[in-house]
Design an enzyme around this catalytic site. Structure first.
Site, PDB file in Angstrom:
ATOM      1  N   GLU A 295       0.835  -1.170  -0.034  1.00  0.00           N
ATOM      2  CA  GLU A 295       0.045  -0.146   0.022  1.00  0.00           C
ATOM      3  C   GLU A 295       0.849   1.155   0.137  1.00  0.00           C
ATOM      4  O   GLU A 295       1.762   1.506   0.663  1.00  0.00           O
ATOM      5  CB  GLU A 295      -0.892   0.018   1.542  1.00  0.00           C
ATOM      6  CG  GLU A 295      -2.120  -0.894   1.241  1.00  0.00           C
ATOM      7  CD  GLU A 295      -2.940  -0.506   2.486  1.00  0.00           C
ATOM      8  OE1 GLU A 295      -2.725   0.616   3.028  1.00  0.00           O
ATOM      9  OE2 GLU A 295      -3.607  -1.298   2.991  1.00  0.00           O
TER      10      GLU A 295
ATOM     11  N   GLU B  10     -13.887   5.551  -1.139  1.00  0.00           N
ATOM     12  CA  GLU B  10     -14.744   4.647  -0.514  1.00  0.00           C
ATOM     13  C   GLU B  10     -15.393   5.251   0.368  1.00  0.00           C
ATOM     14  O   GLU B  10     -14.969   5.812   1.477  1.00  0.00           O
ATOM     15  CB  GLU B  10     -13.904   3.575   0.107  1.00  0.00           C
ATOM     16  CG  GLU B  10     -13.475   2.609  -0.982  1.00  0.00           C
ATOM     17  CD  GLU B  10     -12.249   1.925  -0.409  1.00  0.00           C
ATOM     18  OE1 GLU B  10     -12.970   0.699   0.166  1.00  0.00           O
ATOM     19  OE2 GLU B  10     -10.870   1.889  -0.560  1.00  0.00           O
TER      20      GLU B  10
ATOM     21  N   LYS C  70     -15.867   4.479   4.536  1.00  0.00           N
ATOM     22  CA  LYS C  70     -14.559   4.161   5.343  1.00  0.00           C
ATOM     23  C   LYS C  70     -14.636   5.057   6.549  1.00  0.00           C
ATOM     24  O   LYS C  70     -14.905   6.383   6.288  1.00  0.00           O
ATOM     25  CB  LYS C  70     -13.303   4.445   4.676  1.00  0.00           C
ATOM     26  CG  LYS C  70     -13.059   3.426   3.391  1.00  0.00           C
ATOM     27  CD  LYS C  70     -11.869   3.487   2.822  1.00  0.00           C
ATOM     28  CE  LYS C  70     -10.565   3.516   3.779  1.00  0.00           C
ATOM     29  NZ  LYS C  70      -9.278   3.668   2.984  1.00  0.00           N
TER      30      LYS C  70
ATOM     31  N   GLU D  71      -9.394   9.550   4.404  1.00  0.00           N
ATOM     32  CA  GLU D  71      -9.612   8.005   4.233  1.00  0.00           C
ATOM     33  C   GLU D  71     -10.666   7.661   3.351  1.00  0.00           C
ATOM     34  O   GLU D  71     -10.564   6.489   2.498  1.00  0.00           O
ATOM     35  CB  GLU D  71     -10.299   7.366   5.705  1.00  0.00           C
ATOM     36  CG  GLU D  71      -9.235   7.039   6.727  1.00  0.00           C
ATOM     37  CD  GLU D  71      -7.989   6.136   6.012  1.00  0.00           C
ATOM     38  OE1 GLU D  71      -8.546   5.100   5.777  1.00  0.00           O
ATOM     39  OE2 GLU D  71      -6.901   6.564   6.018  1.00  0.00           O
TER      40      GLU D  71
END
Length: 403
Positions: free
Chosen positions: A264, A318, A321, A327
């Site tokens: 990541e 997203e 999250k 985030e």
């Protein structure tokens, strides 16, 4: 696999809608799905191809995604979430999981690895820590029983918080209280030939101390960089310094031949008012320059010429999250499939020959911090299966890259 055959013509149609950029070797993308507005996996296929990614990492083993990517040639790392680890200590459970979640999709979907848990050693969960290696062993045995152990690797991703020291990179060492656990995992990697995975986020070094950590250094922009006085190796970006700190920790324990991949890394395009640097412009520079540098296959200063794999976080924004606003804004694409920013025009590549972002041209050195090292700790913003964010914390003074 018959389940996936009916999607082939539809997939070809969708793929034609998105023109790919030039292919870049060893670049992957994390495909998270903590959202209620994402497109179908079939629509994700052309988006993955459009950024030149040849690898995808999931945080589960979603059959819909694996089916959608059937016969695309894209390599997959599927995930086994932390919540499943205690149960998978039972060899029968591990065997059943492999036969239901992995075997049916091969060979049409190119599953090449299983990531067992995520940042387990920094989870503060004794049961997870105790379960990790037994589960890795059980899954490897389950694969071997059906002849897939040489095709599908077993690995796990680590937060850089497993390091006790990392400043400068040559001083990288594992936390003493984790060495016993870490060596068992490293022994497994050495025996099976699987890569070690790390999650690395230079973004949080900048966010923690924007006045001391130059934006150019974390965005792979032109900067004078820093010099490790012990090795005389020059670093012109923070990500490679993070990776080499991990290599140093491996070397210190005698694991000099293990391969390290970045599972990541990324940069958010939006954040809360107090989240410095979370802008579309910076995200474009980070990911665009990262892809360009990776395509050059130069490796890190400590491992020149080493073509390691790297997975950008993430494919989509997203919206469900938890944590700070950033985030929810790491995606390269909006849920409707439109790009958050273009990666077709890459940001300027750093050469290490110009002044820093504050305009002062000063010698590039690695100044000793007050406490003797730069601690790397987990960030609490990323929770659960999505993977913990990494912060290079400053204590009293972080990296004074150029001062």
């Amino acid at each position: 696999m018959e389940l996936c055959t009916s999607l082939s013509l539809l997939l070809l149609l969708f793929t034609a809608l998105v023109a790919p950029v030039r292919s870049v070797a060893s670049i992957g993308i994390n495909y998270g799905q903590i959202a209620n507005n994402l497109p179908s996996p079939e629509l994700a296929v052309p988006l993955v191809k459009s950024i030149g990614a040849t690898k995808v990492k999931l945080y589960d083993a979603d059959p819909k995604v694996l089916c959608a990517f059937s016969k695309t040639g894209i390599e997959f790392t599927v995930g086994l979430g932390n919540e499943h680890l205690p149960r998978m200590r039972n060899p029968e459970e591990a065997r059943d999981w492999v036969r239901k979640k992995v075997q049916p999709f091969l060979p049409d979907t190119k599953i090449t690895a299983i990531a067992v848990g995520n940042e387990v050693f920094t989870s503060n969960n004794t049961l997870l820590v105790q379960s990790l290696v037994p589960v890795m062993e059980n899954l490897h045995t389950a694969l071997a029983e059906i002849g897939l152990d040489r095709q599908v690797a077993i690995t796990t991703a680590h937060s850089l918080a497993v390091l006790e020291t990392s400043y400068p990179p040559s001083t990288g060492r594992f936390r003493r209280n984790l060495i016993g656990c870490v060596t068992k995992v490293l022994d497994f990697h050495g025996r099976t030939g699987s890569p070690v995975l790390i999650n690395a986020y230079p973004y949080f070094a900048y966010q923690a101390s924007p006045k001391q950590v130059t934006l150019d250094f974390v965005l792979f922009q032109s900067s004078q960089g820093i010099l490790d006085p012990s090795t005389n190796l020059h670093y012109d970006n923070m990500l490679f310094a993070q990776i080499d700190a991990f290599y140093s920790a491996l070397n210190a324990l005698g694991y000099k031949n293990l391969s390290v991949h970045v599972s990541e890394t990324g940069w958010p395009s939006k954040g809360d008012p107090n989240e410095m640097g979370a802008t579309p412009e910076n995200a474009k520079k980070y990911n665009g320059n990262l892809i360009k540098i990776m395509s050059q296959k130069k490796g890190t200063p400590m491992r020149p010429g080493h073509d390691f794999n790297l997975y950008v976080f993430a494919l989509f924004n997203e919206n469900l999250k938890p944590g700070p606003a950033s985030e929810r804004y790491y995606g390269l694409f909006y849920p409707d499939g439109s790009a958050v920013y273009s990666l077709g025009i890459l940001a300027k590549e750093g050469t290490g020959n110009t002044t820093s972002s504050d305009g002062r041209g000063v010698p590039s050195i690695w100044p000793p911090p007050p406490n003797g090292y730069l601690a790397i700790t987990s960030h609490s913003g990323r929770l659960g299966p999505v993977g913990a964010l990494v912060v290079l914390s400053t204590a009293a003074a972080l990296i004074k890259l150029i001062f």
